[in-house]
Design a protein around this motif. Structure first.
Motif, mmCIF file in Angstrom:
data_model
loop_
_atom_site.group_PDB
_atom_site.id
_atom_site.type_symbol
_atom_site.label_atom_id
_atom_site.label_comp_id
_atom_site.label_asym_id
_atom_site.label_seq_id
_atom_site.Cartn_x
_atom_site.Cartn_y
_atom_site.Cartn_z
ATOM 1 N N HIS A 12 13.647 20.454 5.064
ATOM 2 C CA HIS A 12 13.645 19.217 5.853
ATOM 3 C C HIS A 12 14.000 18.013 4.985
ATOM 4 O O HIS A 12 13.514 17.877 3.853
ATOM 5 N N PRO A 13 14.813 17.097 5.491
ATOM 6 C CA PRO A 13 15.242 15.938 4.688
ATOM 7 C C PRO A 13 14.147 14.933 4.380
ATOM 8 O O PRO A 13 14.390 14.006 3.598
ATOM 9 N N VAL A 14 12.959 15.100 4.951
ATOM 10 C CA VAL A 14 11.882 14.168 4.599
ATOM 11 C C VAL A 14 11.485 14.324 3.129
ATOM 12 O O VAL A 14 10.873 13.424 2.537
ATOM 13 N N GLY A 15 11.856 15.469 2.520
ATOM 14 C CA GLY A 15 11.598 15.650 1.092
ATOM 15 C C GLY A 15 10.153 15.931 0.745
ATOM 16 O O GLY A 15 9.641 15.434 -0.270
ATOM 17 N N ALA A 28 0.837 -1.200 0.000
ATOM 18 C CA ALA A 28 0.000 0.000 0.000
ATOM 19 C C ALA A 28 0.872 1.249 0.000
ATOM 20 O O ALA A 28 1.920 1.293 0.644
ATOM 21 N N THR A 29 0.425 2.263 -0.725
ATOM 22 C CA THR A 29 1.154 3.528 -0.754
ATOM 23 C C THR A 29 0.430 4.550 0.112
ATOM 24 O O THR A 29 -0.808 4.609 0.123
ATOM 25 N N VAL A 30 1.224 5.343 0.820
ATOM 26 C CA VAL A 30 0.682 6.303 1.780
ATOM 27 C C VAL A 30 1.281 7.679 1.518
ATOM 28 O O VAL A 30 2.505 7.819 1.413
ATOM 29 N N THR A 31 0.424 8.679 1.419
ATOM 30 C CA THR A 31 0.869 10.067 1.352
ATOM 31 C C THR A 31 0.464 10.774 2.636
ATOM 32 O O THR A 31 -0.726 10.796 2.984
ATOM 33 N N ALA A 32 1.440 11.315 3.343
ATOM 34 C CA ALA A 32 1.162 12.097 4.547
ATOM 35 C C ALA A 32 0.840 13.530 4.134
ATOM 36 O O ALA A 32 1.530 14.117 3.291
ATOM 37 N N VAL A 33 -0.219 14.097 4.720
ATOM 38 C CA VAL A 33 -0.631 15.473 4.440
ATOM 39 C C VAL A 33 -0.601 16.249 5.752
ATOM 40 O O VAL A 33 -1.331 15.917 6.687
ATOM 41 N N LYS A 43 8.805 21.177 12.334
ATOM 42 C CA LYS A 43 10.031 20.384 12.219
ATOM 43 C C LYS A 43 9.905 19.083 13.008
ATOM 44 O O LYS A 43 10.276 18.012 12.517
ATOM 45 N N GLU A 44 9.377 19.158 14.229
ATOM 46 C CA GLU A 44 9.203 17.953 15.038
ATOM 47 C C GLU A 44 8.226 16.988 14.377
ATOM 48 O O GLU A 44 8.419 15.766 14.407
ATOM 49 N N CYS A 45 7.166 17.534 13.794
ATOM 50 C CA CYS A 45 6.194 16.697 13.088
ATOM 51 C C CYS A 45 6.858 15.963 11.929
ATOM 52 O O CYS A 45 6.703 14.743 11.778
ATOM 53 N N LEU A 46 7.622 16.686 11.117
ATOM 54 C CA LEU A 46 8.293 16.067 9.973
ATOM 55 C C LEU A 46 9.387 15.102 10.428
ATOM 56 O O LEU A 46 9.612 14.072 9.789
ATOM 57 N N VAL A 57 5.135 12.953 1.122
ATOM 58 C CA VAL A 57 4.693 13.912 2.136
ATOM 59 C C VAL A 57 4.330 15.212 1.436
ATOM 60 O O VAL A 57 5.087 15.718 0.600
ATOM 61 N N ILE A 58 3.161 15.742 1.772
ATOM 62 C CA ILE A 58 2.734 17.051 1.290
ATOM 63 C C ILE A 58 2.542 17.962 2.484
ATOM 64 O O ILE A 58 1.855 17.594 3.453
ATOM 65 N N VAL A 59 3.148 19.133 2.459
ATOM 66 C CA VAL A 59 2.949 20.143 3.495
ATOM 67 C C VAL A 59 2.211 21.318 2.872
ATOM 68 O O VAL A 59 2.666 21.895 1.875
ATOM 69 N N ILE A 60 1.063 21.652 3.445
ATOM 70 C CA ILE A 60 0.305 22.822 3.016
ATOM 71 C C ILE A 60 0.574 23.941 4.017
ATOM 72 O O ILE A 60 0.238 23.826 5.194
ATOM 73 N N ASP A 61 1.208 25.003 3.540
ATOM 74 C CA ASP A 61 1.491 26.151 4.406
ATOM 75 C C ASP A 61 0.410 27.211 4.190
ATOM 76 O O ASP A 61 0.232 27.727 3.092
ATOM 77 N N ASN A 62 -0.296 27.540 5.273
ATOM 78 C CA ASN A 62 -1.415 28.468 5.215
ATOM 79 C C ASN A 62 -0.946 29.919 5.307
ATOM 80 O O ASN A 62 -1.352 30.676 6.194
ATOM 81 N N ALA A 63 -0.047 30.303 4.394
ATOM 82 C CA ALA A 63 0.451 31.685 4.332
ATOM 83 C C ALA A 63 1.092 32.098 5.661
ATOM 84 O O ALA A 63 0.813 33.172 6.197
ATOM 85 N N SER A 64 1.972 31.247 6.185
ATOM 86 C CA SER A 64 2.674 31.565 7.430
ATOM 87 C C SER A 64 3.457 32.865 7.275
ATOM 88 O O SER A 64 4.001 33.164 6.208
#
Length: 320
Positions: free
Chosen positions: A54-57, A4-9, A20-23, A36-43
């Motif tokens: 982050h090295p998680v890529g 199974a393939t998993v994408t973390a959001v 950073k701790e989450c990643l 892994v997809i990171v959605i940044d809400n206009a930080s």
């Protein structure tokens, strides 16, 4: 589940250290996520840069404004569903969620156990949430499902796992194929509060969902408390979004479940007022939410995300 393939959001806003701790936690999984997809809400700080470095890529998507957790998850999940090839599961979490090294693997084990016991995969699985001191965080623990549609109430081979009617976005594994078939995404209009409840309730009306306590994450909220703790000004969103659900999402419930939802909402609001240190603020915020709920309905996702072409295109592709 081995193939199974998993994408973390992950949805992020102005918390670079927690992100950073989450990643770090995602990268440390003994069964890694495939993407892994990171959605940044206009930080307004360097959260997006932290994610990019982050090295998680991770694939980092920077939105032009803050759409809240609801809009962030809507955008991220839609983009994940439109990736090629489409993943089998989406693993969603806020940036203050720190998964322990076996969190994802335990969710996938539970998915396999569900298929073995019930003859089908679960649509949603939720992790056990701990606070920073190791206590179970009551905010994210679901209640057992009152009326079973099908399947085993308790999941054989997964100690403590039980069927639930809704899940929190604090580490939630969702069947991507079920989402695509139902054309289901979180409602951006909710902004925050109850977006995960509405979304998973919609998915789980006739499907299987289990709370999996062997999958543990740490939820680094500022305070320890249950979901009926004093929300302050955010009570506006609690009232508006619950009333929107009562008016526009009644089809997500069976008749007995709808009655249960109404009664539990009243109980929750009574407890919220009883425990509040500023009831005047709650009254003002609740009145604002009431006016919004009675004067409008949730706008479509693609309309609300129109300023984000990539996200809006993905949303339209999923929802049709």
């Amino acid at each position: 589940m081995n193939t199974a393939t998993v994408t973390a959001v992950v949805v992020s806003y102005n918390r670079p250290q927690l992100l950073k701790e989450c990643l770090d936690g995602i990268m440390a999984q003994n069964r890694p996520a495939d993407h892994v997809i990171v959605i940044d809400n206009a930080s307004t700080d360097d959260a997006a840069d932290v994610a990019k470095a982050h090295p998680v890529g991770a694939r980092v998507v920077e939105l032009t404004r803050n759409y809240g957790g609801a809009g962030g998850f809507c955008a991220g999940m839609a983009m994940a569903l439109q990736s090629t090839p489409q993943p089998d599961f989406l693993w969603v979490m806020d940036d203050d969620t720190i998964p322990t090294p076996t969190a994802l693997n335990e969710l996938l084990k539970a998915a396999q156990a569900c298929r073995d016991a019930n003859g089908e995969l679960p649509t949603v699985l939720g992790s056990k949430t701990l606070w920073v001191d190791g206590r179970e965080h009551p905010m994210s623990r679901p209640r057992p499902r009152t009326w079973l549609f099908r399947g085993e109430r308790d999941l054989p081979g997964c100690e403590g796992a039980f069927q639930a009617r809704s899940m929190s976005f604090v580490s939630c594994l969702v069947d991507a194929h079920a989402m695509a078939a139902l054309r289901a995404l979180p409602r951006t209009a909710f902004f925050l509060w109850n977006d995960d409840f509405e979304f998973t309730t919609r998915l789980l009306k006739r499907s299987l969902g289990y709370y999996v306590p062997s999958s543990e994450v740490v939820h680094k909220t500022k305070v320890f408390g249950s979901s009926d703790a004093d929300p302050g000004m955010r009570f506006r969103f609690e009232v508006r979004n619950k009333l929107w659900m009562m008016r526009w999402c009644a089809q997500d419930f069976t008749a007995p479940e709808y009655v249960e939802f109404l009664l539990k909402t009243v109980r929750r609001w009574v407890l919220t007022f009883a425990r509040s240190s500023d009831r005047a603020l709650l009254r003002r915020s609740g009145a604002e939410g009431l006016r919004e709920a009675l004067g409008s309905r949730p706008a479509p996702n693609a309309e609300l995300l129109a300023a984000e072409p990539e996200a809006a295109q993905a949303v339209r592709a999923v929802e049709g």
